[in-house]
Design a protein around this motif. Sequence first.
Motif, short mmCIF file in Angstrom:
data_model
loop_
_atom_site.label_atom_id
_atom_site.label_comp_id
_atom_site.label_asym_id
_atom_site.label_seq_id
_atom_site.Cartn_x
_atom_site.Cartn_y
_atom_site.Cartn_z
N GLY A 31 56.40 15.36 -5.63
CA GLY A 31 56.76 13.96 -5.80
C GLY A 31 55.93 13.22 -6.83
O GLY A 31 56.48 12.42 -7.61
N LEU A 32 54.62 13.50 -6.88
CA LEU A 32 53.77 12.80 -7.84
C LEU A 32 54.10 13.16 -9.28
O LEU A 32 54.26 12.25 -10.12
N PRO A 33 54.23 14.45 -9.63
CA PRO A 33 54.66 14.77 -11.01
C PRO A 33 56.02 14.16 -11.35
O PRO A 33 56.24 13.73 -12.48
N LEU A 34 56.91 14.14 -10.37
CA LEU A 34 58.23 13.55 -10.60
C LEU A 34 58.11 12.06 -10.92
O LEU A 34 58.78 11.55 -11.83
N ALA A 35 57.23 11.37 -10.20
CA ALA A 35 57.00 9.94 -10.47
C ALA A 35 56.40 9.74 -11.86
O ALA A 35 56.79 8.81 -12.58
N VAL A 36 55.46 10.59 -12.22
CA VAL A 36 54.83 10.49 -13.55
C VAL A 36 55.87 10.68 -14.65
O VAL A 36 55.89 9.95 -15.65
N ILE A 37 56.75 11.65 -14.46
CA ILE A 37 57.80 11.90 -15.46
C ILE A 37 58.75 10.72 -15.54
O ILE A 37 59.14 10.28 -16.64
N LEU A 38 59.13 10.17 -14.40
CA LEU A 38 60.06 9.03 -14.39
C LEU A 38 59.46 7.82 -15.12
O LEU A 38 60.15 7.13 -15.87
N VAL A 39 58.18 7.58 -14.90
CA VAL A 39 57.52 6.43 -15.53
C VAL A 39 57.38 6.64 -17.03
O VAL A 39 57.67 5.75 -17.84
N ASN A 40 56.94 7.81 -17.42
CA ASN A 40 56.62 8.05 -18.83
C ASN A 40 57.82 8.37 -19.70
O ASN A 40 57.72 8.31 -20.93
N THR A 41 58.95 8.71 -19.08
CA THR A 41 60.17 8.92 -19.88
C THR A 41 61.06 7.68 -19.91
O THR A 41 62.15 7.72 -20.49
#
Length: 219
Positions: A31-41
Amino acid sequence: MSNQLIDLLISGTTDTVLMVGISAFFAFLMGLPLAVILVNTSQHGIYPSKGINKVLGSVVNITRSVPFLILMVALIPFTRWIVGTSYGVWAAVVPLTLAATPFFARIAEVSLREVDRGLIEAAQAMGCNRKQIIWHVLLPEALPGIVAGFTVTIVTMINSSAIAGAIGAGGLGDIAYRYGYQRFDMQIMLAVIVVLVILVICVQAIGDTLSQQLDKRKI
């Protein structure tokens, strides 16, 4: 309270803590990497990519919209393929993880979006690359909110584990259903409710304390 009931509650609590703990571990890792990707993309992220953001966002929204009970039943073939069975504690880990991952990802995403844009711009001005910004600015600044959000996720998973237990996953939900509901034994039902409340209170207290300590260190 009889010794038999105490043994049942201890066994059910152990199973519940096990299934929630393992599921929470995997939900955090995904979930955390997914959140990071969502924010940064996103449009204003440091890795803007409309296509990736839209696809991942759609997957997260679709998964979150499916009620846990329906998701658990729908995943029975996949669960059986992963763990070899559709009953018991380990069978509950798969649907619990898949249900909690997008839920936690959205909560973590909110915390990451709340990081002051000025800090990111300052890091860029100092020559930090995008990976350094993620590791040394975004994640540390958002950590208190991420911990608080993960606490909420675990509490939600405890509630979902009771549902899972009622349809064969074991744990406190199984005890409440088999020994309480089916036998019309209100003592067992109330005992399970008390244990679940205690679990939630303990998790929430630990999460709140850790989040507050991280927030103070950040200041």
